[in-house]
Every structure is written in structure tokens, then in C-alpha cells.
Design a protein around this motif. Structure first.
Motif, PDB file in Angstrom:
ATOM      1  N   UNK A   1     -48.311 -58.268 -23.126  1.00  0.00           N
ATOM      2  CA  UNK A   1     -48.888 -59.368 -23.876  1.00  0.00           C
ATOM      3  C   UNK A   1     -50.298 -59.119 -24.364  1.00  0.00           C
ATOM      4  N   UNK A   2     -50.824 -57.942 -24.117  1.00  0.00           N
ATOM      5  CA  UNK A   2     -52.183 -57.628 -24.542  1.00  0.00           C
ATOM      6  C   UNK A   2     -52.154 -56.401 -25.447  1.00  0.00           C
ATOM      7  N   UNK A   3     -52.908 -56.460 -26.529  1.00  0.00           N
ATOM      8  CA  UNK A   3     -53.027 -55.294 -27.400  1.00  0.00           C
ATOM      9  C   UNK A   3     -54.109 -54.341 -26.923  1.00  0.00           C
ATOM     10  N   UNK A   4     -55.016 -54.849 -26.126  1.00  0.00           N
ATOM     11  CA  UNK A   4     -56.130 -54.029 -25.631  1.00  0.00           C
ATOM     12  C   UNK A   4     -55.749 -53.365 -24.312  1.00  0.00           C
ATOM     13  N   UNK A   5     -56.365 -52.220 -24.068  1.00  0.00           N
ATOM     14  CA  UNK A   5     -56.154 -51.563 -22.779  1.00  0.00           C
ATOM     15  C   UNK A   5     -57.289 -51.943 -21.841  1.00  0.00           C
ATOM     16  N   UNK A   6     -56.996 -51.903 -20.554  1.00  0.00           N
ATOM     17  CA  UNK A   6     -58.005 -52.163 -19.524  1.00  0.00           C
ATOM     18  C   UNK A   6     -58.483 -50.831 -18.979  1.00  0.00           C
ATOM     19  N   UNK A   7     -59.772 -50.705 -18.763  1.00  0.00           N
ATOM     20  CA  UNK A   7     -60.330 -49.478 -18.210  1.00  0.00           C
ATOM     21  C   UNK A   7     -60.636 -49.677 -16.734  1.00  0.00           C
TER      22      UNK A   7
ATOM     23  N   UNK B   1     -54.304 -42.360 -28.875  1.00  0.00           N
ATOM     24  CA  UNK B   1     -53.908 -43.740 -29.163  1.00  0.00           C
ATOM     25  C   UNK B   1     -53.735 -43.865 -30.675  1.00  0.00           C
ATOM     26  N   UNK B   2     -52.706 -44.575 -31.127  1.00  0.00           N
ATOM     27  CA  UNK B   2     -52.541 -44.788 -32.563  1.00  0.00           C
ATOM     28  C   UNK B   2     -53.226 -46.084 -32.998  1.00  0.00           C
ATOM     29  N   UNK B   3     -53.117 -46.420 -34.283  1.00  0.00           N
ATOM     30  CA  UNK B   3     -53.792 -47.612 -34.806  1.00  0.00           C
ATOM     31  C   UNK B   3     -53.215 -48.926 -34.271  1.00  0.00           C
ATOM     32  N   UNK B   4     -52.020 -48.908 -33.701  1.00  0.00           N
ATOM     33  CA  UNK B   4     -51.438 -50.100 -33.066  1.00  0.00           C
ATOM     34  C   UNK B   4     -51.792 -50.180 -31.587  1.00  0.00           C
ATOM     35  N   UNK B   5     -52.710 -49.328 -31.133  1.00  0.00           N
ATOM     36  CA  UNK B   5     -53.175 -49.267 -29.757  1.00  0.00           C
ATOM     37  C   UNK B   5     -52.058 -48.865 -28.790  1.00  0.00           C
ATOM     38  N   UNK B   6     -51.218 -47.951 -29.252  1.00  0.00           N
ATOM     39  CA  UNK B   6     -50.163 -47.379 -28.415  1.00  0.00           C
ATOM     40  C   UNK B   6     -50.452 -45.895 -28.216  1.00  0.00           C
ATOM     41  N   UNK B   7     -50.254 -45.413 -27.013  1.00  0.00           N
ATOM     42  CA  UNK B   7     -50.481 -44.016 -26.678  1.00  0.00           C
ATOM     43  C   UNK B   7     -49.270 -43.211 -27.128  1.00  0.00           C
ATOM     44  N   UNK B   8     -49.495 -42.159 -27.935  1.00  0.00           N
ATOM     45  CA  UNK B   8     -48.378 -41.386 -28.477  1.00  0.00           C
ATOM     46  C   UNK B   8     -48.599 -39.896 -28.238  1.00  0.00           C
ATOM     47  N   UNK B   9     -47.504 -39.131 -28.352  1.00  0.00           N
ATOM     48  CA  UNK B   9     -47.537 -37.672 -28.223  1.00  0.00           C
ATOM     49  C   UNK B   9     -48.193 -37.220 -26.920  1.00  0.00           C
ATOM     50  N   UNK B  10     -47.794 -37.792 -25.811  1.00  0.00           N
ATOM     51  CA  UNK B  10     -48.438 -37.543 -24.526  1.00  0.00           C
ATOM     52  C   UNK B  10     -47.575 -36.694 -23.593  1.00  0.00           C
ATOM     53  N   UNK B  11     -48.222 -36.184 -22.564  1.00  0.00           N
ATOM     54  CA  UNK B  11     -47.562 -35.533 -21.434  1.00  0.00           C
ATOM     55  C   UNK B  11     -47.559 -36.544 -20.302  1.00  0.00           C
ATOM     56  N   UNK B  12     -46.524 -36.534 -19.491  1.00  0.00           N
ATOM     57  CA  UNK B  12     -46.426 -37.533 -18.426  1.00  0.00           C
ATOM     58  C   UNK B  12     -46.215 -36.852 -17.074  1.00  0.00           C
TER      59      UNK B  12
END
Length: 95
Positions: free
Chosen positions: A64-70, A14-25
Motif C-alpha cells: 500500500x505504499x509507493x515509498x520504501x522504508x530505510x 529502482x525504476x520510475x515506479x519505485x520498483x526494484x528491477x534486474x536484481x540478484x536475490x
């Protein structure tokens, strides 16, 4: 009961903007009445994680949310399945 399809994004960060980057899908399908243990086992199998030595943390983001849900229990799985049933777009709510 039917199945749901969803994407798993894994193996990076996760980056500082709470986005997942450099991932495998990967895309998988599960029965919509799955319980938490079923989901963890299925995800671990598809991403090659040995649950005897590692754990899998399941998160997703809603618009609309910056946070992720677990997802950490059966209720979390039911909420996630409900979201996926309401929105059939495979790219929505990846784990």
C-alpha cells in the motif's frame, strides 16, 4: 530468542515506479534480537560488499505504499523484525 529469514535483493536499480528491477536475490537468516550493525555486517557479507570501501543501504517496501522504508538504526531493525515475525512469508518485505 529465535531467528528470522528474509530475502536480500541487490545489485541493480529502482525504476520510475519505485520498483526494484534486474536484481540478484539471496536468502539469509539472522537472530531476531540483532542490532543495526549486525544486520549491515550480515547483509554485506552475503552480497560481497567490503564495508571498508562501500556502504550498504537497507530499504524495504510495505503493502500500500509507493515509498520504501530505510533501516538506518536499531529501532528500524526492531520494526523490520516485528514485521517479519508477524508475516512468515519469505517473499514479504525483502531488503
Amino acid at each position: 530468542m529465535g531467528t528470522i529469514s528474509f530475502l536480500i535483493m541487490h545489485s541493480e536499480r529502482w525504476n520510475e515506479e519505485n520498483c526494484y528491477i534486474d536484481y540478484t536475490i539471496k536468502a539469509i537468516m539472522m537472530k531476531e534480537y540483532a542490532i543495526f550493525r549486525d544486520l549491515v555486517d550480515e547483509v554485506a557479507k552475503h552480497i560481497g560488499v567490503d564495508l571498508g570501501y562501500n556502504c550498504v543501504k537497507l530499504n524495504y517496501k510495505i503493502e500500500g505504499s509507493n515509498a520504501s522504508l530505510e533501516i538506518h538504526n536499531d529501532m528500524g531493525v526492531r520494526v523490520y523484525v516485528s514485521l517479519k515475525k508477524d508475516n512468515k512469508d519469505l517473499t514479504k518485505y525483502p531488503l
